[in-house]
Design an enzyme around this catalytic site. Structure first.
Site, mmCIF file in Angstrom:
data_model
loop_
_atom_site.group_PDB
_atom_site.id
_atom_site.type_symbol
_atom_site.label_atom_id
_atom_site.label_comp_id
_atom_site.label_asym_id
_atom_site.label_seq_id
_atom_site.Cartn_x
_atom_site.Cartn_y
_atom_site.Cartn_z
ATOM 1 C CE LYS A 122 -1.752 1.645 3.724
ATOM 2 N NZ LYS A 122 -1.542 2.281 5.035
ATOM 3 C CE LYS A 167 -3.620 -5.883 11.914
ATOM 4 N NZ LYS A 167 -2.449 -5.670 12.729
ATOM 5 C CD GLU A 200 -1.929 3.504 14.472
ATOM 6 O OE1 GLU A 200 -0.825 2.963 14.426
ATOM 7 O OE2 GLU A 200 -2.364 4.246 13.588
ATOM 8 C CG ASP A 209 -2.072 5.571 7.048
ATOM 9 O OD1 ASP A 209 -1.284 4.978 6.293
ATOM 10 O OD2 ASP A 209 -1.962 5.565 8.290
ATOM 11 C CG HIS A 268 -5.702 -1.070 7.251
ATOM 12 N ND1 HIS A 268 -5.136 -1.877 6.301
ATOM 13 C CD2 HIS A 268 -4.709 -0.239 7.660
ATOM 14 C CE1 HIS A 268 -3.853 -1.557 6.161
ATOM 15 N NE2 HIS A 268 -3.570 -0.562 6.965
#
Ligand code: BG6
Length: 493
Positions: free
Chosen positions: A150, A184, A218, A237, A242
Site C-alpha cells: 500500500k 491478521k 493508535e 492511510d 483496513h
C-alpha cells in the site's frame, strides 16, 4: 505444506518495511521450517551494501521484531543476498537479471521468482515494465508473482491507472495487493466466528443487529512519517483499506467455497453496495479531526502541526469517524460506524456488533433499555479474543439487570502463537494462494466510495477539521454521529 523452491526479490530492501516486517516474518517462517529447502532472498536498493552488511542489518531487524521465540536464524541469514542498482533506470535491469539468474542457478530455485515492491509508490508502475523488458514477468520457466504494498493509488483514478499499468505486464493471478489487516489471525477468525457457529449467523442481519461499530485507534502520533502523512491522512492511510476491509468481512455473504475467488467475490459485492455519501452531505456523515498538543500519561506531546515534515497550517486529518450504510438485502437500514485516529488514549482494533434490544423492556427503566442491547466485541488486537455482553439478574430482591461478560482471550489457548500478518501473507503468496490479498476490483470499489469524501474536503474548506487534544478519543462531535442516546464503545486499556 512447504512452498515450491524460489527466490524472493525485494525492491526497496534497505528501507524500514524490509527490516521491521518482511525479514522478521521470514525469520519466523524459517524457525517453523516453512520456507522451501532451496530458497533465497535477493534484496535490491540504491544504497551500496555488501551481502554481509545486508545480513548484519537484517539480523538486527530479525532479533528485534520477530515474534517466534527461540531457534537459530544463522542458516536463514546465509540465504540473504543483496544487489545494488538504480531501480529507476531501465538500462540497469539487464545486470539485475543476470544477477538473479546466477543466484537461481546457485540456489537451484527452479526459476521461480516473487517480486516484492517495498518501494515508494512512484515505482509501482515502473518496475513491472522493466521486469517485462527482461522477460521476467511471464510464468514460463517458473512462477512469477508480484506483491504490491500500500498505498494502492491515492484516489480512484490513480488506482485504476495503477491496475491498468500492472495488468499490462502481469495477469491478475500473478498480482498480490497487500492489505496487512487481512493477514491478521483475528481478522480471518471473523469468517470462522460467523460461518462456523450456528448461534451467530442466524442473527447476523438487519432484523437482529442494531448497528455495527469498528474502531482502530493508535496511541502514537505520526512520528517520523510526517511528510508521508501530509499526503495521505487517516482516510487514505486507514479507512480506504483496513477499515473498509474489516467492515466487508463483517457484512459479506457466506462464500460458496473457501477459496480466493468465492471469498473475494463476496468482499467486492459489499464494497460495491456501499451507499455513496453525497458531496454536500459529507459533514453529516464524516467527522475529521487533528490532534493538538496536550499532556498524555503525564508527558507533554506535540500536536500534529508541530511534527517533523508537517505544514504548520496543515488541515490533514489524523482522525476520521464516519457513518455509512450498505444498500443490500441483509443490511438495509443498519448503520455502520467506523473510526480511526492517531494519538488516541490506547491502541486497540475492535468490532462491536450491537444487537437489537429486546422488543419489550420487561425490567425497564431508561438505563435498562441500553443494557438490554447485547454486544459481541471482536477484539482484533491487542488482547485478541471475543467478548459477549449480556444481561444477568442482580442477585437479591427485585429484578435488576446488570451487564456481564463472556470473555475469550487467545492468550489463554495452550498454544497461542499468533503468526504476524506478514508471516501469513508471505507464506500464502509463496504457496500461490491470493485469498488474503485484495483483488483489483475491490480496491477500486473502495476508492469509488472514498473519493467523493476526499473531493468534498478539498473543495469545501468550510467542512471543519476538529482539533482534539492528544490522548482523548477524538473530537467530541463524533459522538453525535451515533443515533439516539448511544455513544461509541470506549475500550479501556
Ligand atoms: C498502516 C498505516 O497501514 O497500518 C499506519 O500506514 C498504521 O499508519 C498501521 O500505524 C497500523 O497497523 P497495525 O497492524 O499496527 O494496526
Amino acid at each position: 505444506r512447504k512452498p515450491e523452491n524460489h527466490i524472493l526479490v525485494i525492491f526497496g530492501a534497505s528501507g524500514d518495511l524490509t527490516k521491521r516486517k518482511l525479514i522478521p516474518a521470514l525469520a519466523d517462517l524459517h524457525k517453523q521450517q516453512l520456507l522451501p529447502d532451496r530458497f533465497a532472498v535477493l534484496g535490491l536498493g540504491r544504497t551500496q551494501l555488501s551481502n554481509d552488511d545486508f545480513r548484519e542489518k537484517m539480523k538486527e531487524g530479525a532479533s528485534e521484531f520477530s515474534s517466534k521465540e527461540g531457534g537459530s536464524i544463522d542458516d536463514f541469514l546465509n540465504k540473504l543476498h543483496y544487489y545494488s542498482f538504480n531501480t529507476k533506470e531501465r538500462a540497469e535491469y539487464a545486470g539485475f537479471r543476470e544477477k538473479l539468474e546466477d543466484l537461481d542457478a546457485e540456489v537451484g530455485s527452479g526459476s521461480n521468482f516473487i517480486f516484492y515492491l517495498a518501494t515508494p509508490p512512484s515505482m509501482y508502475s515502473l518496475v513491472p515494465q522493466f521486469l517485462a523488458d527482461q522477460g521476467l514477468n511471464k510464468n514460463e520457466k517458473g512462477f512469477r508473482r508480484l506483491i504490491v504494498e500500500k498505498p494502492f493509488g491515492d484516489n480512484l483514478e490513480s488506482a485504476q491507472k495503477l491496475n491498468a499499468d500492472l495488468l499490462e505486464f502481469f495477469n491478475e493471478e500473478q498480482i498480490y495487493r497487500i492489505d496487512h489487516y487481512l493477514g491478521k489471525e483475528t481478522v480471518q477468525n471473523l469468517l470462522v466466528t460467523r460461518f462456523s457457529n450456528g448461534i451467530f449467523e442466524p442473527l447476523w442481519n438487519r432484523n437482529f443487529i442494531h448497528h455495527v461499530e469498528v474502531t482502530s485507534s493508535e496511541d502514537i502520533g505520526v512520528g517520523s512519517r510526517g511528510s508521508y502523512y501530509e499526503e495521505s491522512g487517516a482516510m487514505r492511510d486507514m479507512v480506504q483499506n483496513h477499515l473498509l476491509l474489516l467492515s466487508s468481512l463483517v457484512a459479506m455473504e457466506p462464500p460458496t467455497l473457501v477459496n480466493a475467488e468465492s471469498i473475494r467475490n463476496e468482499i467486492v459485492k459489499v464494497l460495491q453496495s456501499l451507499r455513496p455519501i453525497p458531496k454536500d452531505e459529507v459533514d453529516e456523515y464524516v467527522i475529521r479531526g487533528q490532534y493538538v498538543s496536550s499532556k498524555m500519561r503525564g508527558k507533554d506531546v506535540k500536536g500534529y502541526r508541530e511534527e517533523d515534515g508537517v505544514d504548520p497550517k496543515s488541515r490533514r486529518e489524523t482522525f476520521v469517524a464516519m457513518k455509512f450504510f450498505i444498500d443490500n438485502w441483509r443490511w438495509a437500514g443498519v448503520p455502520f460506524y467506523i473510526r480511526t485516529g492517531k494519538m488516541l488514549p490506547t491502541r486497540v482494533t475492535e468490532i462491536v456488533i450491537h444487537f437489537q434490544p429486546t422488543p419489550h423492556h420487561l425490567f425497564s427503566d431508561d438505563q435498562a433499555i441500553i443494557r438490554q442491547q447485547n454486544q459481541l466485541v471482536i477484539r482484533i488486537q491487542p488482547d485478541e479474543g471475543l467478548l459477549l455482553k449480556f444481561g444477568m439478574k442482580v442477585p437479591g430482591a427485585g429484578f435488576r439487570v446488570q451487564d456481564v461478560n463472556m470473555d475469550f482471550h487467545y492468550s489463554e489457548l495452550a498454544d497461542s502463537y499468533l503468526p504476524s500478518a506478514y508471516e501469513r501473507l508471505l507464506l500464502d503468496c509463496m504457496l500461490g494462494d491470493p485469498t488474503l490479498y485484495s483483488r483489483g476490483d475491490a480496491v477500486e470499489a473502495a476508492w469509488k466510495f472514498i473519493d467523493p469524501i476526499l473531493k468534498a474536503w478539498e473543495e469545501q474548506p468550510c467542512i471543519k477539521v476538529h482539533g482534539y487534544p492528544a490522548g482523548t478519543w477524538g473530537p467530541e462531535v463524533s459522538d453525535d454521529l451515533i443515533e439516539g442516546n448511544m455513544t461509541w464503545r470506549y475500550p479501556c486499556k
